[in-house]
Design a protein around this motif. Structure first.
Motif, mmCIF file in Angstrom:
data_model
loop_
_atom_site.group_PDB
_atom_site.id
_atom_site.type_symbol
_atom_site.label_atom_id
_atom_site.label_comp_id
_atom_site.label_asym_id
_atom_site.label_seq_id
_atom_site.Cartn_x
_atom_site.Cartn_y
_atom_site.Cartn_z
ATOM 1 N N LYS A 1 0.847 -1.192 0.000
ATOM 2 C CA LYS A 1 0.000 0.000 0.000
ATOM 3 C C LYS A 1 0.879 1.237 0.000
ATOM 4 O O LYS A 1 1.830 1.348 0.777
ATOM 5 N N ARG B 1 2.315 4.649 0.878
ATOM 6 C CA ARG B 1 2.307 5.318 2.182
ATOM 7 C C ARG B 1 1.973 6.797 2.077
ATOM 8 O O ARG B 1 1.380 7.366 2.985
ATOM 9 N N LYS B 2 2.347 7.426 0.979
ATOM 10 C CA LYS B 2 2.113 8.858 0.835
ATOM 11 C C LYS B 2 0.891 9.164 -0.032
ATOM 12 O O LYS B 2 0.543 10.327 -0.208
ATOM 13 N N ASP B 3 0.274 8.147 -0.567
ATOM 14 C CA ASP B 3 -0.934 8.309 -1.379
ATOM 15 C C ASP B 3 -2.027 7.483 -0.701
ATOM 16 O O ASP B 3 -2.005 6.256 -0.727
ATOM 17 N N HIS B 4 -2.991 8.166 -0.098
ATOM 18 C CA HIS B 4 -3.998 7.481 0.706
ATOM 19 C C HIS B 4 -5.204 7.013 -0.095
ATOM 20 O O HIS B 4 -6.142 6.452 0.479
ATOM 21 N N GLN C 1 -7.407 4.564 -1.961
ATOM 22 C CA GLN C 1 -7.479 3.154 -1.588
ATOM 23 C C GLN C 1 -6.891 2.209 -2.632
ATOM 24 O O GLN C 1 -6.427 1.112 -2.296
#
Length: 269
Positions: free
Chosen positions: A66, A68-71, A73
């Motif tokens: 996933k 980490r800096k792009d939330h 989904q």
């Protein structure tokens, strides 16, 4: 999310843009084996080793986690040096295999539904089938040449010796800036409920089409470019892969064009 092994069908590569960390990056999107749309960003595509490069409609295997800096989904970070490509899924006479592969993806028939779902769940990738294409807008960019800052990002790769040590990493070519932005105007719905939308095209194939038309036809490039995007491609069973922007998640882009032949015409094309 821990680092996991993933198998992803590539459906999108956007035209590269300058990046302070990676020299240039491409947004890559596709579908995992469960039919879920995923985003791989950032990918310094032209700068990675030849053996790790891949094409649209190609299955790849790689380790991902996933972002980490792009939330958003669907956003994953890919371990570029773990990429293993499989054979490209060829279209065949009627696109049957490609249609079957993407059949798990929900296809929206109205952009308002995508917008509502984004607000409700945070969805940031979606497939849309417009009712019809109304036109193509071509707008000159404010600066057709790279700024000094952008150019510095593009050439820093050569100065720093490269992201990877692979001897087969391709030589760095300065990325050509597109002097125009391209927008589709399209309609969703029919009758009194019909509604017009306008979204920017950032598909790498659209950028490559412009460069090829300009190279082949010079000052007459626009006629041939428009013929493809206003006539030939819309004559197919055209769908948009839509993606929103990280910082402005209410703003969407057309990141890839998917255009199989119409099912009724499949055996003829």
């Amino acid at each position: 999310m821990a680092v996991v092994d993933a198998r992803i069908l590539i459906l999108c590569k956007t035209y590269p843009s300058p990046s302070g960390k990676y020299a240039e990056t491409t947004c890559v999107a596709g579908m995992d084996e469960s039919g879920k749309l995923v985003r791989l960003f950032p990918v310094p595509f032209r700068l990675i080793a030849t053996g790790q490069q891949f094409k649209k409609w190609q299955w790849i295997r790689a380790k991902v986690e996933k972002a980490r800096k792009d939330h958003r989904q669907e956003s994953l970070t890919i371990k570029v040096d773990t990429i293993e490509g499989e054979a490209v899924v060829q279209p065949g006479k009627d696109w049957a295999e490609r249609r079957h592969l993407i059949s798990p993806i929900h296809v929206y028939d109205h952009f308002d539904k995508i917008d509502a779902e984004q607000r409700a769940s945070g969805m940031s990738l979606a497939m849309l089938k417009p009712a019809r294409i109304l036109g193509l807008d071509i707008e000159p960019v404010s600066n057709p040449e790279w700024t000094e800052e952008e150019l510095a990002k593009l050439v820093q790769e050569q100065k720093q010796g490269g992201l990877f040590d692979d001897e087969d990493k391709p030589s760095i070519r300065t990325l050509q800036k597109l002097p125009f932005d391209f927008y589709y105007r399209y309609q969703c719905g029919e009758g009194p409920g019909a509604k017009m939308f306008r979204h920017k095209l950032v598909d790498w194939e659209v950028g490559a089409l412009y460069l090829n038309c300009h190279r082949s036809h010079g000052a007459d490039w626009e006629k041939y470019f428009r013929d493809q995007l206003e006539n030939k491609i819309p004559a197919k069973d055209l769908m948009f892969l839509m993606g929103n922007q990280h910082r402005f998640q209410d703003q969407w882009l057309i990141i890839s064009l998917i255009y199989p032949p119409h099912l009724a015409q499949g055996l003829l094309l």
